[in-house]
Write a protein that holds these residues in place. Structure first.
Motif, PDB file in Angstrom:
ATOM      1  N   GLY A  61      43.477  31.898  34.692  1.00 50.78           N
ATOM      2  CA  GLY A  61      42.851  32.899  34.187  1.00 50.78           C
ATOM      3  C   GLY A  61      42.312  32.995  32.682  1.00 50.78           C
ATOM      4  O   GLY A  61      41.401  33.325  32.553  1.00 50.78           O
ATOM      5  N   PHE A  75      47.708  33.155  31.228  1.00 50.44           N
ATOM      6  CA  PHE A  75      47.728  33.722  32.768  1.00 50.44           C
ATOM      7  C   PHE A  75      47.185  32.974  33.698  1.00 50.44           C
ATOM      8  O   PHE A  75      45.958  32.419  33.329  1.00 50.44           O
ATOM      9  CB  PHE A  75      47.549  35.216  32.837  1.00 50.44           C
ATOM     10  N   PHE A  77      46.799  32.744  38.084  1.00 48.75           N
ATOM     11  CA  PHE A  77      46.760  33.289  39.383  1.00 48.75           C
ATOM     12  C   PHE A  77      47.225  32.275  40.495  1.00 48.75           C
ATOM     13  O   PHE A  77      46.810  31.193  40.452  1.00 48.75           O
ATOM     14  CB  PHE A  77      45.408  34.166  39.867  1.00 48.75           C
ATOM     15  N   ARG A  88      49.814  37.175  39.658  1.00 42.24           N
ATOM     16  CA  ARG A  88      49.524  37.027  37.993  1.00 42.24           C
ATOM     17  C   ARG A  88      50.837  36.289  37.683  1.00 42.24           C
ATOM     18  O   ARG A  88      51.697  36.945  37.736  1.00 42.24           O
ATOM     19  CB  ARG A  88      48.924  37.780  37.419  1.00 42.24           C
ATOM     20  N   ASP A  90      52.039  35.541  33.906  1.00 44.72           N
ATOM     21  CA  ASP A  90      51.761  35.600  32.711  1.00 44.72           C
ATOM     22  C   ASP A  90      52.920  34.828  31.839  1.00 44.72           C
ATOM     23  O   ASP A  90      54.084  34.635  32.397  1.00 44.72           O
ATOM     24  CB  ASP A  90      51.919  36.934  32.197  1.00 44.72           C
ATOM     25  N   VAL A 104      49.642  41.101  42.229  1.00 42.73           N
ATOM     26  CA  VAL A 104      48.426  41.971  41.876  1.00 42.73           C
ATOM     27  C   VAL A 104      47.723  42.269  43.170  1.00 42.73           C
ATOM     28  O   VAL A 104      46.819  43.105  43.096  1.00 42.73           O
ATOM     29  CB  VAL A 104      47.370  41.201  41.066  1.00 42.73           C
ATOM     30  N   PHE A 139      38.751  32.982  38.819  1.00 42.02           N
ATOM     31  CA  PHE A 139      39.072  34.332  37.937  1.00 42.02           C
ATOM     32  C   PHE A 139      37.863  34.161  37.074  1.00 42.02           C
ATOM     33  O   PHE A 139      37.293  33.436  36.679  1.00 42.02           O
ATOM     34  CB  PHE A 139      40.287  34.208  37.220  1.00 42.02           C
ATOM     35  N   LEU A 144      39.671  38.550  39.993  1.00 44.66           N
ATOM     36  CA  LEU A 144      40.339  37.474  40.935  1.00 44.66           C
ATOM     37  C   LEU A 144      39.387  37.456  42.367  1.00 44.66           C
ATOM     38  O   LEU A 144      39.394  38.449  43.172  1.00 44.66           O
ATOM     39  CB  LEU A 144      41.764  37.520  41.114  1.00 44.66           C
ATOM     40  N   ALA A 160      42.400  42.200  37.998  1.00 48.33           N
ATOM     41  CA  ALA A 160      43.485  41.659  38.176  1.00 48.33           C
ATOM     42  C   ALA A 160      44.382  40.989  37.096  1.00 48.33           C
ATOM     43  O   ALA A 160      45.399  40.970  36.753  1.00 48.33           O
ATOM     44  CB  ALA A 160      43.374  40.357  39.322  1.00 48.33           C
ATOM     45  N   ASP A 161      43.503  40.928  35.805  1.00 50.55           N
ATOM     46  CA  ASP A 161      44.157  40.514  34.696  1.00 50.55           C
ATOM     47  C   ASP A 161      45.032  41.600  34.099  1.00 50.55           C
ATOM     48  O   ASP A 161      45.822  41.177  33.244  1.00 50.55           O
ATOM     49  CB  ASP A 161      43.079  40.143  33.495  1.00 50.55           C
ATOM     50  N   ASP A 164      48.473  45.730  38.633  1.00 54.68           N
ATOM     51  CA  ASP A 164      48.789  45.185  39.948  1.00 54.68           C
ATOM     52  C   ASP A 164      48.803  46.090  41.257  1.00 54.68           C
ATOM     53  O   ASP A 164      48.303  47.265  41.171  1.00 54.68           O
ATOM     54  CB  ASP A 164      50.390  44.957  39.578  1.00 54.68           C
TER      55      ASP A 164
END
Length: 174
Positions: A61, A75, A77, A88, A90, A104, A139, A144, A160-161, A164
């Protein structure tokens, strides 16, 4: 871990690869390799059982540059074939340090694991490949995109970053 499903490579050459079988509970997992191919970390049902029930696609991501060339706050996915969800991950860096998993989105096609055979033996027939489910992801600009072939669509999860539990937007004529 057996049965590689998907691979993502970060700009600093860390490899994130999902596997259908193995890991805690045998459900599958994700392995992170450093640029030399050494295992840095394995994420599986021991990390989050819901996220790793037959993982499929994985995609990078983004990350922040610390000013000295190191990528931090990254991040990645993950698409989960087991229940049709997207996640996701992180982390503090592209090596997956201190991972935090967040679902997400939902509503993707589900799939079943294939029969990947023993490591090193290769796939001998197409019947050994995973069956059904959403697969690849990409992404771009906060969204996403998931190849949800079983549902004959590309699904987009907007924001999506940062968000959720998103609803998928089916792209037309895909």
């Amino acid at each position: 871990l057996m049965g590689a499903t998907a691979v993502a490579i970060t700009p600093d050459r860390f490899v994130w690869a999902t596997f259908e079988q193995g890991g805690a509970n045998g459900d599958g997992g994700l392995v992170i390799l450093d640029p030399n191919g050494e295992v840095v970390q394995v994420l599986d049902a021991g990390t989050d059982a819901m996220a790793f029930a037959n993982p499929g696609g994985v995609c990078f991501g983004g990350a922040t540059d610390d000013g000295n060339g190191a990528l931090i706050d990254s991040f990645v996915f993950l698409v989960n074939l087991g229940d049709g969800t997207a996640w996701r991950i992180d982390a503090d860096d592209t090596a997956g340090t201190n991972p935090v998993l967040t679902r997400v989105g939902t509503g993707l096609a589900r799939g079943t694991p294939g029969m990947p055979g023993s490591p090193g033996n290769g796939i001998t027939t197409s019947s050994e490949l995973p069956q059904g489910g959403a697969r690849g992801c990409a992404f771009y600009e906060g969204n996403l995109y998931v190849a949800d072939a079983q549902n004959a669509r590309v699904a987009r999860f907007d924001g999506a970053d940062e968000n959720d539990e998103l609803m998928a937007v089916a792209l037309e004529d895909t």
